[in-house]
Motif scaffolding. Structure first.
Motif, mmCIF file in Angstrom:
data_model
loop_
_atom_site.group_PDB
_atom_site.id
_atom_site.type_symbol
_atom_site.label_atom_id
_atom_site.label_comp_id
_atom_site.label_asym_id
_atom_site.label_seq_id
_atom_site.Cartn_x
_atom_site.Cartn_y
_atom_site.Cartn_z
ATOM 1 N N ILE A 155 88.930 26.468 60.073
ATOM 2 C CA ILE A 155 89.730 25.554 59.233
ATOM 3 C C ILE A 155 90.306 24.450 60.132
ATOM 4 C CG2 ILE A 155 91.624 25.381 57.527
ATOM 5 C CD1 ILE A 155 89.719 27.448 56.592
ATOM 6 N N LEU A 156 90.714 24.861 61.338
ATOM 7 C CA LEU A 156 91.243 23.883 62.296
ATOM 8 C C LEU A 156 90.151 22.889 62.690
ATOM 9 C CD1 LEU A 156 93.681 23.044 63.966
ATOM 10 C CD2 LEU A 156 92.939 24.587 65.773
ATOM 11 N N ASP A 157 88.944 23.389 62.926
ATOM 12 C CA ASP A 157 87.802 22.545 63.272
ATOM 13 C C ASP A 157 87.594 21.473 62.198
ATOM 14 O OD1 ASP A 157 84.585 22.280 63.811
ATOM 15 O OD2 ASP A 157 85.601 23.266 65.475
ATOM 16 N N SER A 158 87.559 21.940 60.950
ATOM 17 C CA SER A 158 87.327 21.027 59.822
ATOM 18 C C SER A 158 88.484 20.030 59.676
ATOM 19 C CB SER A 158 87.163 21.866 58.549
ATOM 20 O OG SER A 158 87.143 21.061 57.421
ATOM 21 N N THR A 159 89.726 20.508 59.894
ATOM 22 C CA THR A 159 90.904 19.635 59.773
ATOM 23 C C THR A 159 90.838 18.500 60.797
ATOM 24 O OG1 THR A 159 92.201 21.550 59.111
ATOM 25 C CG2 THR A 159 93.455 19.608 59.766
ATOM 26 N N ILE A 160 90.460 18.840 62.031
ATOM 27 C CA ILE A 160 90.401 17.817 63.083
ATOM 28 C C ILE A 160 89.339 16.778 62.734
ATOM 29 C CG2 ILE A 160 89.905 17.383 65.533
ATOM 30 C CD1 ILE A 160 90.818 20.287 66.114
ATOM 31 N N LEU A 161 88.157 17.255 62.339
ATOM 32 C CA LEU A 161 87.065 16.314 62.043
ATOM 33 C C LEU A 161 87.427 15.396 60.873
ATOM 34 C CD1 LEU A 161 84.256 15.332 62.730
ATOM 35 C CD2 LEU A 161 83.286 17.181 61.388
ATOM 36 N N GLU A 162 88.049 15.985 59.838
ATOM 37 C CA GLU A 162 88.419 15.186 58.663
ATOM 38 C C GLU A 162 89.488 14.148 59.011
ATOM 39 O OE1 GLU A 162 87.193 14.563 56.057
ATOM 40 O OE2 GLU A 162 88.497 14.474 54.316
ATOM 41 N N TRP B 243 81.485 11.390 68.460
ATOM 42 C CA TRP B 243 81.250 11.416 69.914
ATOM 43 C C TRP B 243 80.141 10.463 70.326
ATOM 44 C CZ3 TRP B 243 85.350 13.929 71.262
ATOM 45 C CH2 TRP B 243 85.816 14.941 70.445
ATOM 46 N N GLY B 244 79.695 9.621 69.407
ATOM 47 C CA GLY B 244 78.566 8.751 69.691
ATOM 48 C C GLY B 244 77.279 9.542 69.530
ATOM 49 N N CYS C 210 79.606 10.893 74.376
ATOM 50 C CA CYS C 210 80.835 11.223 75.102
ATOM 51 C C CYS C 210 80.630 12.380 76.081
ATOM 52 C CB CYS C 210 81.940 11.586 74.106
ATOM 53 S SG CYS C 210 83.489 11.919 74.920
ATOM 54 N N MET C 211 81.047 12.172 77.324
ATOM 55 C CA MET C 211 80.929 13.243 78.306
ATOM 56 C C MET C 211 82.144 14.169 78.261
ATOM 57 S SD MET C 211 79.087 11.873 81.672
ATOM 58 C CE MET C 211 80.005 10.412 81.967
ATOM 59 N N GLY C 212 83.200 13.697 77.597
ATOM 60 C CA GLY C 212 84.398 14.539 77.514
ATOM 61 C C GLY C 212 84.439 15.327 76.207
ATOM 62 N N LYS C 213 83.302 15.431 75.501
ATOM 63 C CA LYS C 213 83.297 16.072 74.171
ATOM 64 C C LYS C 213 83.817 17.520 74.218
ATOM 65 C CE LYS C 213 79.169 17.266 72.113
ATOM 66 N NZ LYS C 213 79.081 18.651 71.767
ATOM 67 N N ASP C 214 83.208 18.337 75.067
ATOM 68 C CA ASP C 214 83.590 19.752 75.074
ATOM 69 C C ASP C 214 85.039 19.928 75.510
ATOM 70 O OD1 ASP C 214 81.100 20.264 74.236
ATOM 71 O OD2 ASP C 214 80.331 20.964 76.164
ATOM 72 N N TYR C 215 85.423 19.131 76.518
ATOM 73 C CA TYR C 215 86.820 19.181 76.962
ATOM 74 C C TYR C 215 87.744 18.772 75.816
ATOM 75 C CZ TYR C 215 91.113 17.023 78.491
ATOM 76 O OH TYR C 215 92.429 16.635 78.563
ATOM 77 N N SER C 216 87.400 17.654 75.139
ATOM 78 C CA SER C 216 88.287 17.130 74.096
ATOM 79 C C SER C 216 88.444 18.127 72.946
ATOM 80 C CB SER C 216 87.760 15.808 73.532
ATOM 81 O OG SER C 216 87.669 14.857 74.555
ATOM 82 N N ILE C 217 87.329 18.752 72.560
ATOM 83 C CA ILE C 217 87.404 19.718 71.453
ATOM 84 C C ILE C 217 88.258 20.917 71.867
ATOM 85 C CG2 ILE C 217 86.050 21.332 70.040
ATOM 86 C CD1 ILE C 217 83.786 19.262 70.096
ATOM 87 N N ALA C 218 87.978 21.434 73.079
ATOM 88 C CA ALA C 218 88.715 22.615 73.530
ATOM 89 C C ALA C 218 90.204 22.311 73.642
ATOM 90 C CB ALA C 218 88.160 23.096 74.865
ATOM 91 N N VAL D 60 76.582 16.882 66.723
ATOM 92 C CA VAL D 60 76.396 15.485 66.324
ATOM 93 C C VAL D 60 75.397 15.410 65.168
ATOM 94 C CG1 VAL D 60 75.528 13.245 67.110
ATOM 95 C CG2 VAL D 60 76.932 14.643 68.623
ATOM 96 N N SER D 61 75.736 14.677 64.129
ATOM 97 C CA SER D 61 74.843 14.475 62.979
ATOM 98 C C SER D 61 75.342 13.239 62.241
ATOM 99 C CB SER D 61 74.896 15.688 62.049
ATOM 100 O OG SER D 61 76.040 15.614 61.230
#
Ligand code: HEM
Length: 337
Positions: A191-198, A277-278, A284-292, A270-271
């Motif tokens: 739910i947190l994942d979806s909230t951030i993306l939205e 993240w482009g 983005c090279m900081g994708k995994d860091y940013s998500i975590a 990415v889709s």
């Protein structure tokens, strides 16, 4: 994760009365953690190498274009967003010297080992410049990250029912897996994942992934693009397309991307539904860091505090925590529960 938190407290040394870390400045916090994440190999170092080469930043410390920039940053660290010492260059210097003296290759494949293993890319006589260029990378990334993270906090605070649902998700995770937050536990926070993306979807800029054309180009619909001009992707139009995002794309629907729904979309994949993240070789090279780090910071706060908007969130006598964004207090209050 625990190590990160410990090192963070050590680096900044500020604990709240209940033992929590006080977020004096969100960006400072993100910067410190990003520097630590570089040590823990949160970034894809192989991709980093390809890009360093592609951009002909050969011998980072030596390259004429970058040296003045590094010197500039060296003399004005406060403009850099970090207060106190910028310890990344110092860390690199000490650790590179130490590892060069070791008889065996260090086991840990982190940024230090990456620099040592690629002498054709980095001039080891200019370690300080390399450190400051890396700090610049972290600074530009965390500038974006702090803005988005603040936006997610605001959406949670302002939209009725969201905080409660996210709190329930955390309680459920604690019941099933205990209190410790490891990377695999972050994956379970759907739910947190979806909230951030939205939340981030709805704060898209019109111009995204700007590109400079070094030759004329004709698109499949017949539109001609000319050499020497800039083009960009219309992200605002894209994120408001019903065909891609479903009903009411302009509304904040924090459950839009959940696993059980028709629009299921993980934050890290990415889709067409997630161009945050482009895409392609410049992603983005900081994708995994940013998500975590976003999920870590948000989940720690959801567990400990009721997240409320500043104007109606508290009663007299309540203890209130908040953080600063660009030297101003955020409109989000955290009330210990
Ligand atoms: C929510 C936060 C972030 C978002 C939404 C984001 C988004 C992006 C996007 C869309 C690109 C591709 C740009 C393009 O193709 O033109 C990019 C590239 C990049 N990002 Fe991030 N980013 C974030 C955080 C970070 C952080 C925290 C770091 C580092 C600490 C970082 C490091 C980079 C780097 C090094 C590139 C590659 C630049 C290049 O090759 O030109 N990003 N980011």
């Amino acid at each position: 994760m625990e190590r990160l938190t410990e090192q963070l407290v050590e680096a900044r040394g500020k604990k709240g009365p209940d033992g929590s870390i006080l977020l004096h400045s969100l960006q400072e916090y993100l910067g410190v953690v990003a520097a630590l994440a570089l040590q823990l190999r949160f970034f894809d170092l192989d991709t980093f190498k390809i890009r360093v080469m592609k951009r002909s930043m050969i011998k980072l410390g030596e390259e004429k274009k970058f040296e003045p920039l590094a010197n500039y940053i060296l003399h004005i660290p406060h403009l850099f967003g970090f207060t106190g010492d910028n310890y990344l260059p110092k860390y690199l210097e000490v650790e590179i010297k130490r590892r060069r003296q070791l008889s065996e290759r260090n086991e840990q494949y982190d940024i230090v080992q990456f620099i040592l293993d690629n002498p054709c890319l980095f001039d080891l006589n200019k370690i300080e410049s390399i450190g400051y260029i890396l700090s610049l990378l972290i600074h530009s990334g965390t500038t974006l990250l702090k803005v988005y993270l603040n936006k997610v906090f605001l959406d949670i605070a302002l939209t009725p029912g969201v905080y409660e649902h996210l709190y329930q998700e955390q309680c459920h995770i604690i019941e099933e897996h205990g209190k410790k937050i490891e990377l695999d536990i972050l994956d379970k926070m759907e739910i947190l994942d979806s909230t951030i993306l939205e939340s981030i979807r709805l704060s898209s800029h019109q111009e995204w992934l700007v590109r400079y054309l070094n030759k004329d180009f004709v698109l499949s619909n017949g539109v001609s693009l000319h050499k020497g001009t800039y083009v960009s992707f219309d992200m605002l139009g894209h994120t408001h397309n019903e065909k891609i995002f479903g009903k009411d794309p302009e509304k904040f629907n924090y459950k839009r991307f959940v696993r059980s729904g028709p629009m299921h979309q993980p934050l890290g994949d990415v889709s067409a539904r997630n161009l945050l993240w482009g895409v392609g070789p410049r992603m983005c090279m900081g994708k995994d860091y940013s998500i975590a780090i976003m999920k870590l910071i948000l989940s720690i706060h959801i567990r400990k505090y009721a997240i409320k908007p500043a104007f109606l969130g508290h009663k007299e006598g309540d203890t209130i925590h908040t953080f600063k964004i660009d030297k101003k207090p955020s409109f989000v209050y955290f009330i210990p529960q």
